[in-house]
Scaffold this active site. Structure first.
Site, mmCIF file in Angstrom:
data_model
loop_
_atom_site.group_PDB
_atom_site.id
_atom_site.type_symbol
_atom_site.label_atom_id
_atom_site.label_comp_id
_atom_site.label_asym_id
_atom_site.label_seq_id
_atom_site.Cartn_x
_atom_site.Cartn_y
_atom_site.Cartn_z
ATOM 1 C CE LYS A 75 -4.204 -1.873 2.335
ATOM 2 N NZ LYS A 75 -5.070 -2.556 3.190
ATOM 3 C CG ASN A 96 -7.382 1.149 -0.298
ATOM 4 O OD1 ASN A 96 -7.447 1.705 -1.234
ATOM 5 N ND2 ASN A 96 -8.360 0.733 0.600
ATOM 6 C CG ASP A 111 -7.530 -0.095 4.047
ATOM 7 O OD1 ASP A 111 -8.057 -0.697 3.401
ATOM 8 O OD2 ASP A 111 -6.156 -0.220 3.250
#
Length: 274
Positions: A75, A96, A111
């Protein structure tokens, strides 16, 4: 899926990681795409960190590939393959999900929204709460930011990588003075104990916190999606805690990820007969 089969017109959305067997997105997001009437599929790609930049550059040449999902440990590294970033991705320095644009890859990080939406769907709101967050990586950084944005009273961050932890705390402290500081593996006294690390994926992994100090009044959450019930969650449930597994986080952000991949002006091109 209800009989979906790829065709010559199927659009591709790989998910890249190392390891990759734990990801839920190939099945879950392909089902969402099918439900929306879009001829597209998510496929797993097991890619080592050293090959990541080369992969991103190469995939720009694949004309029926319009975006990628990014999981551990890529990431942070994937940021450097992006031509542009959302404000959230730029702040946390991790992505992501990316999609193709005329300029190159455009990255976001969902996230934090996924983790916090999952908590809300499981009956927990962070506003006014004291939180212990384990993990200052790509997911942890986004989750910490979202917790503070949603009004957490204080977030204490614990990570075995002290340099990474302190860098994240310093960045967040500029935006949320007094709202973030160092934590430890002791979960005593917190309303929420949140694991944002991969600890729990492997049987040999240590537990992210000292579970002997958990109390039934606490909410415990974990980002690990495989096993279905990570060791931290199993221990928390034995102690009477309310919990959220990694599946709760993923399920809460699956539609967000899909929306980002299917930028509005691209949807017409995806309409298929699946």
């Amino acid at each position: 899926m209800n009989g979906f089969l790829p065709s010559g017109s199927t659009r591709l959305f790989p998910v890249v990681g190392d390891p990759i067997a734990q990801v839920r997105s190939p099945g879950a997001i392909t089902r969402i795409l099918e439900r929306r009437g879009i001829d597209a599929a998510v496929v797993p790609m097991h890619v080592a960190q050293a090959d990541l930049r080369r992969l991103f550059d190469t995939l720009l040449a694949v004309r029926n590939l319009d975006g990628l999902l990014v999981t551990i440990p890529h990431k942070h590294a994937a940021v450097f393959a992006c031509a542009t970033l959302t404000e959230e991705a730029a702040f946390v320095g991790a992505v992501n999900v990316v999609r193709r644009t005329a300029a190159g890859w455009h990255g976001d990080n969902t996230d934090g929204r996924g983790y916090l939406n999952g908590l809300a769907q499981n009956g927990f709101a962070v506003i006014g709460k004291r939180v212990l967050l384990v993990g200052a990586g790509g997911a942890g950084s986004a989750i910490a930011l979202e917790m503070l944005e949603r009004g957490a009273a204080q977030v204490l961050i614990h990570d075995r990588d002290e340099t990474r932890r302190d860098a994240l705390i310093a960045k967040l402290a500029e935006r949320f003075p007094g709202g973030v500081t160092r934590g430890s593996a002791d979960p005593s006294g917190f309303d929420l104990v949140a694991n944002a690390t991969p600890m729990g994926m492997q049987p040999s992994d240590p537990l992210p916190v000292d579970v002997s100090r958990l109390q039934s009044s606490q909410f415990v959450a974990c980002a690990v999606t495989k096993p279905e019930v990570p060791p931290l969650i199993a221990e928390a449930r034995r102690r009477g805690c309310r919990t959220m597994t990694g599946a709760g986080m993923f399920d809460a952000q699956a539609e967000i990820l899909t929306d980002f991949l299917l930028e509005e002006d691209m949807k017409t091109a995806y309409r298929g007969t699946c």
